[in-house]
Scaffold this active site. Structure first.
Site, mmCIF file in Angstrom:
data_model
loop_
_atom_site.group_PDB
_atom_site.id
_atom_site.type_symbol
_atom_site.label_atom_id
_atom_site.label_comp_id
_atom_site.label_asym_id
_atom_site.label_seq_id
_atom_site.Cartn_x
_atom_site.Cartn_y
_atom_site.Cartn_z
ATOM 1 N N TYR A 142 0.859 -1.186 0.000
ATOM 2 C CA TYR A 142 0.000 0.000 0.000
ATOM 3 C C TYR A 142 0.894 1.233 0.000
ATOM 4 O O TYR A 142 1.861 1.306 0.757
ATOM 5 C CB TYR A 142 -0.891 0.004 1.252
ATOM 6 C CG TYR A 142 -1.772 1.227 1.382
ATOM 7 C CD1 TYR A 142 -2.843 1.428 0.511
ATOM 8 C CD2 TYR A 142 -1.543 2.177 2.371
ATOM 9 C CE1 TYR A 142 -3.657 2.552 0.625
ATOM 10 C CE2 TYR A 142 -2.361 3.297 2.494
ATOM 11 C CZ TYR A 142 -3.412 3.484 1.628
ATOM 12 O OH TYR A 142 -4.217 4.585 1.742
ATOM 13 N N ASP A 237 9.453 3.222 -0.587
ATOM 14 C CA ASP A 237 8.400 3.851 0.207
ATOM 15 C C ASP A 237 8.650 3.504 1.673
ATOM 16 O O ASP A 237 8.285 2.432 2.147
ATOM 17 C CB ASP A 237 7.023 3.369 -0.261
ATOM 18 C CG ASP A 237 5.904 4.022 0.543
ATOM 19 O OD1 ASP A 237 6.220 4.820 1.460
ATOM 20 O OD2 ASP A 237 4.728 3.734 0.260
ATOM 21 N N LYS A 265 4.535 9.422 8.657
ATOM 22 C CA LYS A 265 4.335 8.829 9.989
ATOM 23 C C LYS A 265 5.335 9.327 11.032
ATOM 24 O O LYS A 265 5.169 10.416 11.567
ATOM 25 C CB LYS A 265 4.344 7.302 9.865
ATOM 26 C CG LYS A 265 3.206 6.818 8.929
ATOM 27 C CD LYS A 265 2.935 5.345 9.037
ATOM 28 C CE LYS A 265 2.015 4.839 7.956
ATOM 29 N NZ LYS A 265 0.652 4.634 8.333
#
Ligand SMILES: Cc1ncc(COP(=O)(O)O)c(C=O)c1O
Length: 421
Positions: A142, A237, A265
Site C-alpha cells: 500500500y 516507500d 508517519k
C-alpha cells in the site's frame, strides 16, 4: 449500548461510516471502534474511560510512545509563535537536514502533509524525469490512496492493474504493473519484457500493509540491479519503515540506495508531515527549480515540523538494537504461547513492527497472507480487546511496538495473548 456504541452511532449520522479513514471503523472485527479521549506512553483511554495497551501506535507515528514530552514541548513552543505562515521557516531547513543526516540517499528533500502526497508526488517526478508512463508496484503493498496506486493484481505472472476502487479510471490503472512481492523470477521477467517502459518501481522495503513481510535475501538487491540497468527510478516507500526499522530506515538496514525515498508517519511525531527526496538531479526537476509541479499551502507547517524535529532528535538518541531485541523476544513469547495452546501461527517481525498470522508460515507474499485465517484473527483481536490490549483490527495491518512499551507492558500483553489464544 456502551458509551463507544452510542458515540459511533451518532458519528455515523455525520461522518461517512462514522470515521475519517476506513480502517478506523473496525469493520473486519465487528463492533464499534473505541473513541479515544487521550493517550500517554503505550496507553490509550477511550470515551468510557477504559485503558488499553496500544499496539496500533496511531498506525505508525508513535515510535516514541504517545505524548512524548519532547515532542509536546516543541509543538507548544511553535504554536505560541503562530500556526502557519505560508512562507518558509528555518524549522523546515532543520527537519530536512535531520532527514538527510539519517538517510544519505536524500540529497534534496520536499516536505508535504501525508504519506500519500509523498508517494504520488515522487511518482509524478519519476514520470516527469524519465518521460515514461508505466509504474511497477507489488501485490499487497500500500502506498496511499492516489489513483494509480489503488490497483490490484489480476492473476498471472505480471498483469496490468485493474482498479481496486471505483472512481479510478481504467486508463490510469492500466499504467500500473503489478507482480508478487518477493518473486524474483517475476521481477526479472517483467524487467526483461517492459523494463525500459517503466518510469518507477515503488516498493515497501519491509511490507507492513499485508501484515509484516520481510524482503527475502536478494530481492531488494535485484530490484536495484534491474532498475539501474533499465534507467528506471527506484522509489523506496519508507512511510512506514523510515526511522522505525532502523535509524536510517530499511535502506540502511538492507544496504539499498534508492533514487527516491518517501517518508511520513514517524517523521511528524504524530502531526501531518510527509516528505520525499533523493538524487539532486531528479529533485531539481521539481518546481520551482524545474518543470514538474507539486505544491502545498500547509506543507512544512511550523508546528508539525517542530514536532518532527523533536521526534528525530529523541530517536537519534534511541537504542534501535534494544527495540529490535524486544520485538524479537516478544514475538518469541507469542510463538511459545501459541505452541503451548496448539494454535498454528506464523509471527513475522522486524524491529518495532510485527504481525500474528493464523496459518502456516512462511508468509512471504500477499497470497500467503490472504490464505491465513482472518476470522480467527478477528476473534483473537476481540478477546485481546476485552483484556484491554489493542492490536490492529485486521491481520493485514502491522502491529507496532514503541520505545515506551516496557517489560511490564509486554508481560501484561503476553499474559493476555496466552489467554486469548
Ligand atoms: C508504506 C505506506 N505508504 C504510504 C502510506 C500513506 O500514508 P498516509 O496515510 O499518511 O497518506 C502508508 C499509510 O499507511 C504506508 O503504510
Amino acid at each position: 449500548m456502551t458509551v463507544n456504541d452510542r458515540i459511533f452511532s451518532e458519528a455515523r449520522k455525520h461522518l461517512v461510516g462514522g470515521v475519517n479513514s476506513p480502517v478506523r471503523a473496525f469493520k473486519a472485527v465487528g463492533g464499534a471502534p473505541p473513541f479515544i479521549r487521550r493517550a500517554k506512553g503505550p496507553y490509550l483511554w477511550d470515551a468510557a474511560g477504559r485503558k488499553y495497551l496500544d499496539f496500533i501506535g496511531g498506525w505508525g507515528p508513535h515510535l516514541l510512545g504517545h505524548g512524548h514530552p519532547g515532542i509536546l514541548a516543541a509543538a507548544r513552543k511553535a504554536l505560541a509563535r503562530g500556526t502557519s505562515y505560508g512562507l518558509p521557516t528555518e524549522g523546515e531547513v532543520e527537519l530536512a537536514k535531520a532527514l538527510k543526516g539519517a538517510l544519505p540517499s536524500l540529497e534534496l528533500v520536499r516536505l508535504v502533509n501525508s504519506g500519500t502526497e509523498a508517494t504520488m508526488s515522487a511518482i509524478r517526478l519519476a514520470r516527469g524525469a524519465t518521460g515514461r508512463d508505466f509504474i511497477l508496484k507489488f501485490d499487497g503493498c500500500y502506498h496511499g490512496h492516489a489513483d494509480g496506486l489503488l490497483a490490484a493484481a489480476g492473476s498471472g505472472l505480471a498483469t496490468f492493474g485493474i482498479p481496486a476502487s471505483p472512481g479510478v479510471p481504467d486508463a490510469f490503472a492500466r499504467l500500473t504493473l503489478i507482480i508478487p512481492y518477493n518473486d524474483l523470477p517475476a521481477l526479472r521477467a517483467i524487467f526483461r519484457k517492459s523494463g525500459r517502459k517503466i518510469a518507477a518501481v515503488i516498493v515497501e522495503p519491509v511490507v507492513g500493509n499485508m501484515g509484516v513481510i520481510e524482503p527475502q535475501p536478494g530481492f531488494l538487491q535485484a530490484l536495484r540491479e534491474e532498475t539501474r540497468r533499465t534507467g528506471t527510478i527506484l522509489i523506496l516507500d519508507e512511510v512506514m519503515t523510515g526511522f522505525r526499522v532502523a535509524w536510517g530506515g530499511a535502506q540502511r538496514k538492507y544496504g539499498i540506495t534508492p533514487d527516491l525515498t518517501t517518508l511520513g508517519k514517524v517523521i511528524g511525531g504524530g502531526f501531518p508531515v510527509g516528505a520525499y527526496g533523493g538524487r539532486a538531479d531528479l529533485m531539481k526537476r521539481l518546481s520551482p527549480e524545474g518543470p514538474v509541479y507539486q505544491a502545498g499551502t500547509l506543507s512544512g507547517n511550523p508546528v508539525a515540523v517542530a514536532a518532527g524535529i523533536a521526534a528525530l532528535a529523541a530517536l537519534g538518541r534511541a537504542d534501535y538494537g534494544a527495540l529490535a531485541e524486544t520485538t524479537g523476544a516478544f514475538c518469541d513469547g507469542i510463538r511459545e504461547a501459541a505452541r503451548d495452546r496448539g494454535v498454528r501461527v506464523a509471527v513475522n517481525a522486524v524491529c518495532g513492527m510485527f504481525t500474528v498470522f493464523f496459518g502456516a508460515g512462511p508468509i512471504v507474499t500477499a497470497a500467503d497472507a490472504r490464505r491465513c485465517d482472518t476470522k480467527r484473527y478477528a476473534r483473537f483481536f476481540n478477546t485481546l480487546r476485552k483484556r484491554r490490549v489493542l492490536f490492529p483490527p485486521s491481520q493485514f495491518e502491522a502491529a507496532f511496538l514503541s520505545f515506551a512499551h516496557g517489560p511490564r507492558e509486554l508481560a501484561f500483553a503476553l499474559r493476555a495473548i496466552r489467554e486469548s489464544l
